[in-house]
Design an enzyme around this catalytic site. Structure first.
Site, PDB file in Angstrom:
ATOM      1  CG  HIS A   3      -1.931  -1.101   1.190  1.00  0.00           C
ATOM      2  ND1 HIS A   3      -2.330  -1.801   2.305  1.00  0.00           N
ATOM      3  CD2 HIS A   3      -2.620  -1.609   0.143  1.00  0.00           C
ATOM      4  CE1 HIS A   3      -3.230  -2.704   1.938  1.00  0.00           C
ATOM      5  NE2 HIS A   3      -3.420  -2.610   0.629  1.00  0.00           N
TER       6      HIS A   3
ATOM      7  CD  GLU B 137      -0.726   0.544   4.486  1.00  0.00           C
ATOM      8  OE1 GLU B 137      -1.956   0.448   4.553  1.00  0.00           O
ATOM      9  OE2 GLU B 137       0.016  -0.447   4.357  1.00  0.00           O
TER      10      GLU B 137
ATOM     11  CG  HIS C 179       0.205  -3.785   5.489  1.00  0.00           C
ATOM     12  ND1 HIS C 179      -0.720  -3.416   4.539  1.00  0.00           N
ATOM     13  CD2 HIS C 179       0.702  -4.975   5.098  1.00  0.00           C
ATOM     14  CE1 HIS C 179      -0.784  -4.367   3.617  1.00  0.00           C
ATOM     15  NE2 HIS C 179       0.066  -5.332   3.929  1.00  0.00           N
TER      16      HIS C 179
ATOM     17  CD  GLU D 294      -1.996  -3.254   9.451  1.00  0.00           C
ATOM     18  OE1 GLU D 294      -1.600  -2.103   9.170  1.00  0.00           O
ATOM     19  OE2 GLU D 294      -2.767  -3.909   8.726  1.00  0.00           O
TER      20      GLU D 294
HETATM   21 ZN   LIG Z   1      -1.888  -1.707   4.338  1.00  0.00          ZN
END
Ligand SMILES: [Zn+2]
Length: 1119
Positions: free
Chosen positions: A770, A773, A867, A952
């Site tokens: 992504h 990010e 992420h 994350e």
């Molecule tokens: Zn992500």
């Protein structure tokens, strides 16, 4: 009472009492009070009223008592409680309840205020039903309510009747939940009336409830508009190969304006029976699906080609001896090089006693070796000792800097003459672009002299700057950036990426939120409508209109620019002198995904707060509401020796605005209305004639990554670090996607060592699928630097594993300033089930490589995809567990059938101990249906990798531990990356059979006694299971239109109202409306809040009371 059938009994009693011709008020009134108090706490009260056919009874009882205000007040309380059930409320509305109430509240009068208050409360409850709202609008009640509100506002000069004024506003709030209501409200000059009245209230803090509710209505009724762009589709498009088509076009501003069903479905529905089970329905509960292993998504023979990406397995190291012979002469030099010792893991002790809030001033005292001039990129991991002390000296520093800045421009110090000359150059914001980008140099500045001059200057600066920032080289960056293929064909570099970023020596606490901030901002927005003469409305930057880019800026106006790698700003409109509306660009080939921004701004005035509104955000909520700041980079600061992104921005908040977009709903043919949100912040720029950059989060471009890899490769110790950089594949946009293999070189050429080399388990890491990010890239940077470092722990770790790393899975997205997608307009982390080799090459081949490893029996021990999480704090892992998923979904789990290795919990538990930013409690191991096509789930299921994770990282801060309340910077993120490596080493020691030698080495390096003996407790605690990706934020800030206060607050409010009325009646009999001054107003206010103080007549239990049971510990200690 409720659980024992009290409501039914009371309703029954009421029916009986109502039947008698002359009810005994001595029992009727207490009965009504009891009904009101019990009823409001009974979630099924509405249904019970219907079942007892009590609506008519209550209504006729009310009618009968119209003449007696105390009795009537009692009836109104019960009416209000009945109406809080929407269906019952609708029935009451049909039977004329609103007409009745209007008779009570109009015309304006201060007689019988308690009765009026009760009537307004009941009316507000009735208006929660949309059909009642429609009925009320049709009968002209809306205008009536507005007039009444004005009357009360005008006459209540000493603010004694706040509850009545707020009650009227609540009526208006519910009535404007329907489109017809909003239209009528606008037609009745509602905006002006409320806006003006709020202005009178702003100075008085007591009036907060009024201001808040009025602002809420104003924001909701603000006429809807489309975004001021030609189309909401991205300014950039990319022709896809084959006949693939991107997402269906969004009508955006082309579509006609709203017709029906604006904010919400206008059907009444009773939310009483809708349980909050919804969040769990996404869980995969089909055991067979959870356990099945899908078939290969491609022909088996295709896997063979990935052999080429695993050369380490086939290398015989014939050249090893030769190489080391060759390099023998260089050995001493290599040894003396400061070859990247780790920043972060110097020893176990510093892990245990980290410097709170303060970063290690100096990790390595070693300075640069003067004898390494010939070394291409000076690589320094030592840090300059910076004496900065944040709290105390920050102010002083600011002052000092201002003085310095002044000097910088005015004083002619010969020693700084080159810097001084640069000052004038800075005035031309394009100065550095000329120099750093030779091929556009000519077009911008044809004068050879000027060019030479500036080149020299910058060359001098670069000479001086050389090596200031570890692991960064401006020259390498420029070289890499020139090869990048972007859709807009970038020709310019953003200064921060080129020059480099060095984290400041302090971390900044989260921003404290000012009281009433959002309200003030919304009112400021509404002012545009009320006073349109103030609005400038000048477009100063527009990607879609190239002429705006070349034309000189209007005087007194900021200049914007975003056409550089990872840049994202589509349009800038000057609203007022120091206020700009900004619009972000959608992802390429898409009409959505706005959150990431990164742009350049210049021509600013110093020390003036500029307000920026990014008006097309899409997320429902944002960490910007919880103390997160954006980041800013000042070129001037950089040239003065502080090259860094810093957290910046004040008065930050995030709320729903009045822009709307119609777009085709995903999948179905329906039309879904999209809301936009505003992120607003104000910035004081530090210097005049500066060039500044603002971004959502610390940028990390593709070229940054590529040049970083160059530097790492050049600086590793080739005798110790096996490093191989290959191209996994080309992206759609034609950029290479690098794949790294990192492990330790074999100890020697003898068979055992080579065997050990080949049999090391794999760890597979990926990041940045992504593009928005960027924090994931900083974490990856930390991982990579640690892995190639000469840190003894890293050395040991390399001997334990072979690392396969794809540091950027979505280079095109990163380059073109996307938030979420690749050039195909697809979220690549939703393509893992069946990636297309044409449209999703990086995923297709990453998966292919994983398939290959798995097919030769070498599936990785750990897979982790890095992420960033925009709505949560902390760093945490998502993993996959069948049992935890089934338990969470409430399924019966036959433990005999479902056996599961709980080894997936070991790594997060270790990280919880070793990484200060990591929080185990934020982790979740649930498998959701909606995540079936993510890397984590597919690698777990198809490759059978038990430890398959998404890591994350927050954009904001931590809720626990060392970094609690501090905004994470790049240093903390990089540290996380290196601590992840440490975690892998400990995992290896805990979970895999290790040689004695390895254990001994590890024991020397790490304080592992506790770690290793404390074998992972193999019990699954059901601790804090949270949902994946971006669930609604738990912290509640009232930013939404549809929120209504149905909580505890309302109970207390009515209880209070009843109590007050009662004590009044008991005390002074019927002396309403004449209570005066402060006493009344403060008493009235009490009911609006949840009081933290116990009611005066309630007795508190003593601490050690045995009745509490739990407090036994207190008994022995003297209290
Ligand atoms: Zn992500």
């Amino acid at each position: 009472m409720v659980s024992k059938g009290g409501s039914e009994a009371l309703l029954q009693a009421l029916a009986t009492a109502a039947q008698t011709e002359l009810p005994d008020h001595g029992t009727l009134l207490p009965l009504l009070r009891l009904l009101a108090r019990v009823g409001q706490r009974d979630r099924k009260f509405g249904l019970k009223v219907q079942k007892a056919e009590a609506t008519d009874i209550i209504l006729s009882l009310t009618r009968r008592h119209l003449g007696h205000h105390l009795h009537l007040t009692h009836c109104l309380w019960v009416l209000r409680v009945c109406a809080s059930n929407v269906t019952t409320g609708t029935m009451l509305g049909i039977n004329g309840a609103m007409e009745l109430l209007f008779k009570v509240i109009t015309p304006y009068s201060k007689r019988h205020v308690r009765m009026v208050r009760a009537a307004i409360g009941a009316l507000a409850a009735l208006l929660k039903s949309k059909s009642n709202s429609r009925r009320a609008v049709n009968r002209g009640y809306l205008g009536e309510l507005l007039r009444l509100y004005q009357d009360w506002h005008r006459n209540d000069v000493s603010n004694n009747y706040i509850y009545i004024r707020r009650g009227l506003l609540l009526c208006l709030k519910y009535i404007t939940n329907i489109q017809l209501g909003r239209e009528t409200f606008l037609g009745s000059r509602g905006m002006e009336i409320l806006f003006t009245s709020v202005q009178d209230c702003l100075s008085c803090k007591n009036l907060d409830p009024i201001i808040t509710t009025a602002t809420h209505i104003l924001r909701k009724c603000y006429p809807k508009e489309h975004l001021p762009v030609v189309t909401v589709r991205s300014s950039y498009s990319f022709p896809l190969p084959g006949n693939a088509s991107a997402e269906p076009p969004c009508e955006g501003s082309e579509g006609d304006s709203e017709s029906e069903g604006e904010e919400e479905d206008e059907k009444d529905w009773d939310n009483e029976d809708v349980e909050s089970k919804e969040e769990d329905c996404d869980l995969e509960t089909d055991v067979n699906k959870l356990r099945s292993r899908p078939v290969l998504d491609r022909p088996e023979q295709e896997l063979e080609k990935y052999e080429a990406l695993c050369a380490e397995l086939f290398q015989n190291f014939q050249e090893l001896e030769f190489e080391s012979e060759e390099k023998k002469s260089l050995e001493d030099r290599t040894e003396s090089l400061p070859s990247a010792p780790s920043h972060f893991i110097p020893s176990a002790t510093s892990v245990k006693h980290p410097n709170c809030r303060w970063r290690n001033q100096s990790v390595t005292e070693m300075g640069p070796d003067p004898g390494e001039q010939d070394f291409k990129v000076p690589l320094q991991s030592w840090r300059k000792k910076e004496e900065c002390i944040w709290d105390k000296n920050d102010e002083n520093r600011d002052i000092a800097e201002k003085a310095q800045d002044k000097e910088f421009c005015e004083e002619k110090d010969p020693a700084r003459s080159h810097v001084f000359a640069l000052c004038s150059l800075l005035k031309d914001s394009a100065w550095y672009k000329k120099v750093f980008y030779p091929h556009c140099e000519a077009s911008i500045d044809p004068s050879p002299e000027g060019r030479l001059e500036s080149s020299d200057l910058v060359r001098n600066l670069l000479e001086k700057h050389r090596g200031d920032i570890p692991f960064h080289s401006p020259c390498f960056y420029a070289a890499r950036a020139q090869c990048v293929k972007s859709i807009p064909g970038y020709r310019e570099l953003a200064f921060p990426d080129f020059w480099g970023h060095q984290p400041p020596p302090y971390s900044k606490p989260v921003l404290e939120r000012k009281h009433g901030l959002q309200r003030d901002k919304v009112l400021d927005d509404v002012r545009r409508l009320i006073q349109p003469g103030d609005v400038i409305g000048r477009t100063v930057f527009d990607l879609d209109d190239p002429s705006s880019l070349s034309s000189p800026a209007a005087p007194g106006c900021l200049t914007f620019f975003s056409k550089f790698e990872s840049g994202n700003l589509r349009k800038a409109i000057q609203v007022r002198e120091f206020e700009y509306d900004l619009i972000m660009n959608a992802d390429v080939n898409s009409s959505q995904h706005h959150q990431w921004f990164y742009f350049e701004v210049c021509d600013m005035k110093p020390a003036v707060p500029y307000r920026f509104n990014i008006i097309n955000c899409e997320k429902l909520n944002s960490q910007f509401n919880y103390g997160m700041q954006l980041v800013m980079y000042s070129v001037r600061e950089a040239l003065q020796g502080r090259p860094r992104w810093t957290r910046a921005g004040q008065e930050i908040c995030y709320y729903k605005n009045h822009y709307r977009c119609r777009s085709a709903a995903a999948g179905g043919g329906g039309v879904r209305r999209r809301f936009y949100y505003t992120l607003t912040f104000s910035i004081k720029f530090p210097h005049k004639d500066d060039v500044c950059y603002l971004a959502y989060h610390y940028p990390y471009t593709y070229s940054t990554m590529m040049s970083h890899l160059d530097i790492l490769e050049q600086n590793r110790n080739p005798r110790k670090v096996y490093w191989r950089q290959q191209t996994l594949c080309q992206t759609l946009g034609g950029n290479p996607c690098p794949l790294l293999t990192i492990t330790a070189m074999p100890e020697s050429k003898n068979r055992d060592d080579l065997e050990q080399f080949c049999s090391r388990p794999y760890v597979f890491l990926t990041a940045r699928v992504h593009p928005g990010e960027s924090n994931a890239s900083w974490v990856m940077k930390g991982t990579l630097e640690f892995l190639v470092s000469s840190d003894p722990i890293a050395e040991l770790l390399r001997k334990c594993f072979i690392f396969k790393i794809v540091p950027m899975l979505n280079p095109d997205g990163v380059i073109n300033g996307n938030l979420r997608c690749s050039l195909s307009g697809d979220d690549l982390n939703r393509q893992w089930l069946a990636p297309s080799s044409q449209l999703h090459p990086t995923i297709y081949h990453a998966k292919g490589l994983l398939y290959y490893l798995s097919s030769i029996g070498r599936a990785p021990l750990v897979f982790c995809d890095y992420h960033g999480h925009s709505q949560k704090k902390n760093v945490f892992l998502y993993g996959c567990s069948i049992k935890e998923t089934l338990w969470q979904a409430g399924c019966m789990v036959d433990t005999a059938v479902v056996t599961e290795d709980v080894g997936y919990r070991t790594l997060p538990k270790i990280l919880d101990k070793v990484a200060p930013a990591f929080v185990m409690n934020s982790c979740s191991f649930l498998v959701e249906k909606s995540r079936a096509s993510t890397a984590r789930v597919v690698v777990w299921k198809e490759m059978g990798v038990l430890r398959s994770y998404t890591m994350e990282s927050t954009y904001c801060s931590c809720s626990h531990g060392l970094y609690r309340g501090l905004q994470l910077g790049t240093q903390e993120l990089e540290e996380m990356g290196s601590k992840f490596c440490l975690g892998l080493l400990i995992l290896h020691l805990k979970s895999l059979p290790c040689s004695k030698e390895l254990m001994a080495q590890a024991a020397l390096l790490l304080d592992l006694e506790e770690e290793i003996t404390d074998r992972a407790q193999r019990r699954c605690s059901n601790s804090s299971l949270e949902s994946d990706d971006e669930p609604p934020c738990a912290e509640e800030i009232d930013y939404d239109t549809a929120s209504s206060s149905d909580g505890e607050e309302e109970f207390l409010e009515l209880d209070q109202e009843i109590q007050e009325c009662l004590s009044c009646v008991e005390g002074e009999t019927e002396d309403e409306g004449v209570t005066t001054g402060q006493t009344c107003s403060s008493r009235a206010l009490r009911g609006l809040y949840i009081s933290s103080q116990p009611a005066p007549n309630s007795t508190a239990l003593p601490l050690g009371s045995p009745a509490l049971g739990l407090c036994r510990g207190f008994e022995s200690s003297p209290v």
